[in-house]
Scaffold this motif. Structure first.
Motif, PDB file in Angstrom:
ATOM      1  N   MET A   1      -0.953  13.400  -2.025  1.00  0.00           N
ATOM      2  CA  MET A   1      -2.149  13.997  -1.821  1.00  0.00           C
ATOM      3  C   MET A   1      -2.166  14.255  -0.330  1.00  0.00           C
ATOM      4  N   SER A   2      -2.022  15.785  -0.134  1.00  0.00           N
ATOM      5  CA  SER A   2      -1.690  16.070   1.814  1.00  0.00           C
ATOM      6  C   SER A   2      -2.825  15.661   2.435  1.00  0.00           C
ATOM      7  N   THR A   3      -4.002  16.045   2.190  1.00  0.00           N
ATOM      8  CA  THR A   3      -5.107  16.223   3.514  1.00  0.00           C
ATOM      9  C   THR A   3      -5.368  14.437   3.701  1.00  0.00           C
ATOM     10  N   THR A   4      -6.531  14.274   3.634  1.00  0.00           N
ATOM     11  CA  THR A   4      -7.481  13.136   3.720  1.00  0.00           C
ATOM     12  C   THR A   4      -8.334  13.312   2.455  1.00  0.00           C
ATOM     13  N   PRO A   5      -8.390  12.208   1.595  1.00  0.00           N
ATOM     14  CA  PRO A   5      -9.697  12.575   0.927  1.00  0.00           C
ATOM     15  C   PRO A   5     -11.047  12.952   1.545  1.00  0.00           C
ATOM     16  N   GLN A   6     -11.718  13.690   0.860  1.00  0.00           N
ATOM     17  CA  GLN A   6     -13.571  13.987   0.829  1.00  0.00           C
ATOM     18  C   GLN A   6     -13.922  14.002  -0.497  1.00  0.00           C
ATOM     19  N   TRP A   7     -14.657  13.277  -0.280  1.00  0.00           N
ATOM     20  CA  TRP A   7     -15.770  13.355  -1.283  1.00  0.00           C
ATOM     21  C   TRP A   7     -16.824  13.576  -1.508  1.00  0.00           C
TER      22      TRP A   7
ATOM     23  N   ASP B   1     -11.077   2.758  -6.192  1.00  0.00           N
ATOM     24  CA  ASP B   1      -9.578   2.052  -6.749  1.00  0.00           C
ATOM     25  C   ASP B   1      -9.576   2.561  -7.520  1.00  0.00           C
ATOM     26  N   ALA B   2      -9.545   3.303  -8.587  1.00  0.00           N
ATOM     27  CA  ALA B   2      -8.379   4.515  -9.029  1.00  0.00           C
ATOM     28  C   ALA B   2      -7.787   4.788  -8.074  1.00  0.00           C
ATOM     29  N   VAL B   3      -8.249   5.230  -7.323  1.00  0.00           N
ATOM     30  CA  VAL B   3      -7.416   6.307  -6.568  1.00  0.00           C
ATOM     31  C   VAL B   3      -6.292   5.227  -6.026  1.00  0.00           C
ATOM     32  N   GLU B   4      -6.308   4.399  -4.829  1.00  0.00           N
ATOM     33  CA  GLU B   4      -5.903   3.299  -4.875  1.00  0.00           C
ATOM     34  C   GLU B   4      -4.967   3.226  -5.455  1.00  0.00           C
ATOM     35  N   ASP B   5      -5.690   1.998  -6.836  1.00  0.00           N
ATOM     36  CA  ASP B   5      -3.823   1.873  -7.988  1.00  0.00           C
ATOM     37  C   ASP B   5      -3.039   3.153  -8.428  1.00  0.00           C
ATOM     38  N   LYS B   6      -3.351   4.182  -8.671  1.00  0.00           N
ATOM     39  CA  LYS B   6      -2.610   5.147  -8.929  1.00  0.00           C
ATOM     40  C   LYS B   6      -1.719   5.551  -7.645  1.00  0.00           C
ATOM     41  N   TYR B   7      -1.669   5.512  -6.478  1.00  0.00           N
ATOM     42  CA  TYR B   7      -0.752   5.654  -5.371  1.00  0.00           C
ATOM     43  C   TYR B   7       0.357   4.383  -4.906  1.00  0.00           C
TER      44      TYR B   7
ATOM     45  N   GLY C   1       4.510   2.661  -4.344  1.00  0.00           N
ATOM     46  CA  GLY C   1       5.476   1.688  -3.698  1.00  0.00           C
ATOM     47  C   GLY C   1       4.132   1.322  -2.359  1.00  0.00           C
ATOM     48  N   GLN C   2       3.612   1.879  -2.042  1.00  0.00           N
ATOM     49  CA  GLN C   2       3.799   1.606  -0.525  1.00  0.00           C
ATOM     50  C   GLN C   2       2.099   1.283  -1.087  1.00  0.00           C
ATOM     51  N   ASN C   3       1.442   0.588   0.264  1.00  0.00           N
ATOM     52  CA  ASN C   3       0.149   0.159   0.372  1.00  0.00           C
ATOM     53  C   ASN C   3      -0.150   1.785   0.557  1.00  0.00           C
ATOM     54  N   PRO C   4      -1.737   1.316  -0.140  1.00  0.00           N
ATOM     55  CA  PRO C   4      -2.587   2.792  -0.059  1.00  0.00           C
ATOM     56  C   PRO C   4      -3.948   2.284   1.167  1.00  0.00           C
ATOM     57  N   GLU C   5      -4.311   0.987   1.043  1.00  0.00           N
ATOM     58  CA  GLU C   5      -4.879   0.811   2.836  1.00  0.00           C
ATOM     59  C   GLU C   5      -4.225   1.094   3.810  1.00  0.00           C
ATOM     60  N   GLU C   6      -3.034   0.777   4.081  1.00  0.00           N
ATOM     61  CA  GLU C   6      -1.886   1.897   5.189  1.00  0.00           C
ATOM     62  C   GLU C   6      -2.272   2.903   5.691  1.00  0.00           C
ATOM     63  N   ASP C   7      -2.397   3.651   4.325  1.00  0.00           N
ATOM     64  CA  ASP C   7      -2.116   5.285   4.638  1.00  0.00           C
ATOM     65  C   ASP C   7      -3.423   5.920   3.790  1.00  0.00           C
ATOM     66  N   ILE C   8      -3.760   5.518   3.303  1.00  0.00           N
ATOM     67  CA  ILE C   8      -5.474   6.666   2.421  1.00  0.00           C
ATOM     68  C   ILE C   8      -6.148   6.133   3.182  1.00  0.00           C
ATOM     69  N   GLU C   9      -6.698   6.900   3.976  1.00  0.00           N
ATOM     70  CA  GLU C   9      -8.479   7.150   4.735  1.00  0.00           C
ATOM     71  C   GLU C   9      -9.078   7.488   3.637  1.00  0.00           C
TER      72      GLU C   9
END
Lengths: 270, 270
Positions: A1-7, A22-28, A33-41
């Motif tokens: 996922m190269s840029t910030t997800p927008q919906w 939840d699904a996107v974070e789980d997949k990430y 192996g990274q914590n999505p809450e630190e990397d994905i907005e």
């Protein structure tokens, strides 16, 4: 996922927002192996007509939500966002709307004048008139979303439709609409209301019709098409249920009604 | 320009929107020889508090505008947009706001209780109290925008301030605020209003103070700092002007007032 997800979320806020995050974070988490809450907005964009109550929507958003938010005004039959600017779109019980009542129905000189799609007196020409309007509008909607979605982006369509060959007037929902419509028509006959009241710009398409419109549009591939019993109540369905309960007391024929269809369609942009 | 430009416009829609779009398109036309209208799409994001009238704003947007739009709810002292999600920010006569009145001013046990920044009875401790609040809030604002801006992104700050060494109470605007404040204080003395009315959470900083806050924050470089006569009226300035005209009839001392400062500051993200 190269840029910030927008919906873009077309319709109201609901539990599916949390499910998708939840699904996107789980997949990430599993994939990196990274914590999505630190990397994905996440950013959730809510689209509705310009005169929709955006402030009411903003104030009703849950505290402690894990996404940034914005309101996007404008009709979803046309472009409302820049090219390739969001990743996942959700249309929540709004995919059945048309931009207007077909002109054959509103033209007093037309043989189809004032005929309703949902009524018991089913008429093939009336159905075709609504279907043509629905096809044209939905094609515009798909064209617009295809331009706004990133390549490979997803559209989730949650909504109400019909199984192939079932008439709206044969379903419990159709019978209720029929009943309300007839009551309003009686009022119209009495010249209490001298305008068309009971024709809302919507069309509950059959599964085969939905598949054909999406296929002919050609911008999306159907990844899934599920006939679901919707797992939670949205306001519109709740309202219908309340009316249905009331009507069921009066019309025993509703007990013999055919089932409608609650669908989940997943489209992937080609 | 690799992705769609997005802007955050903090404050109302105004002519500067068109000016900025014109400037970007002109630069693109000269730099590439291409027609920008075919290649570039603009999205303008309007930020304001959640209870701001977003629908009024959306409905007031000019017809035929060349940008997509969205409303972004939330306080601009914190994050309201995803990381690196916009290219040019405009803060239009809102950079003087603080998040609250300093606690020393609202605490009845404080020696600075109920003392106003703009009043003629200038007090160094009162000024410091407001400046400390302003510095803390503005640092938060700059931190948030620095995270939201793309690398090299620009912030344009249009606003009202003071030339170094000029007291607010020496400017026409300060005298007017002083006058209104004194009137309200009289009412408060009469126990008609028994609460603080005339202390709005804002601070008109001196040029040197603005430069120091931005420098100490360290996230932006000042590309330009112009003392301008603002070329068009915004609602707030218009309101002040109307009050000033009225007050000028009554206070000849305003004729001897020192000039304030209308600034344009251009910040580039480091």
């Amino acid at each position: 996922m190269s840029t910030t997800p927008q919906w873009v979320m077309i319709g109201g806020e609901g539990p599916e927002m949390k499910n998708i995050i939840d699904a996107v974070e789980d997949k990430y988490r599993k994939g990196t192996g990274q914590n999505p809450e630190e990397d994905i907005e996440f950013q959730v964009l809510f689209n509705d007509f310009t005169n929709n109550g955006f402030n009411t929507l903003f104030q009703a958003l849950p505290a402690g939500r894990r996404y940034y938010t914005a309101g996007v005004p404008g009709s979803f039959f046309g472009r409302v966002l820049p090219k390739q600017s969001f990743h996942i779109g959700v249309i929540n019980y709004a995919f059945h709307f048309t931009s207007k009542i077909p002109k054959e129905i509103t033209d007093r000189d037309s043989p189809l004048w004032n005929r309703d799609m949902h009524c018991t007196g089913f008429d093939e020409a009336v159905k075709k008139s609504y279907l043509d309007q629905y096809s044209a509008d939905t094609t515009n909607l798909l064209d617009a979303r295809a331009e706004e979605l990133v390549p490979g982006g997803l559209m989730l369509l949650l909504g109400s439709g019909l199984r192939d060959g079932v008439k709206m007037s044969e379903t419990a929902k159709g019978m209720v609409m029929d009943f309300i419509g007839a009551s309003l028509n009686d009022l119209a006959q009495l010249h209490i209301y001298n305008f068309i009241l009971n024709y809302t710009p919507l069309y509950f398409a059959e599964e085969g019709e939905l598949r054909q419109i999406i296929k002919e549009n050609g911008k999306f591939t159907i990844e899934a098409f599920e006939d679901i019993i919707h797992p939670y109540a949205d306001a519109m369905r709740k309202a219908f249920e309340l009316v249905e309960v009331k009507a069921r007391e009066e019309f025993s024929r509703i007990q013999n009604s055919k089932p409608g269809m609650q669908y989940l369609i997943v489209l992937r942009k080609n």
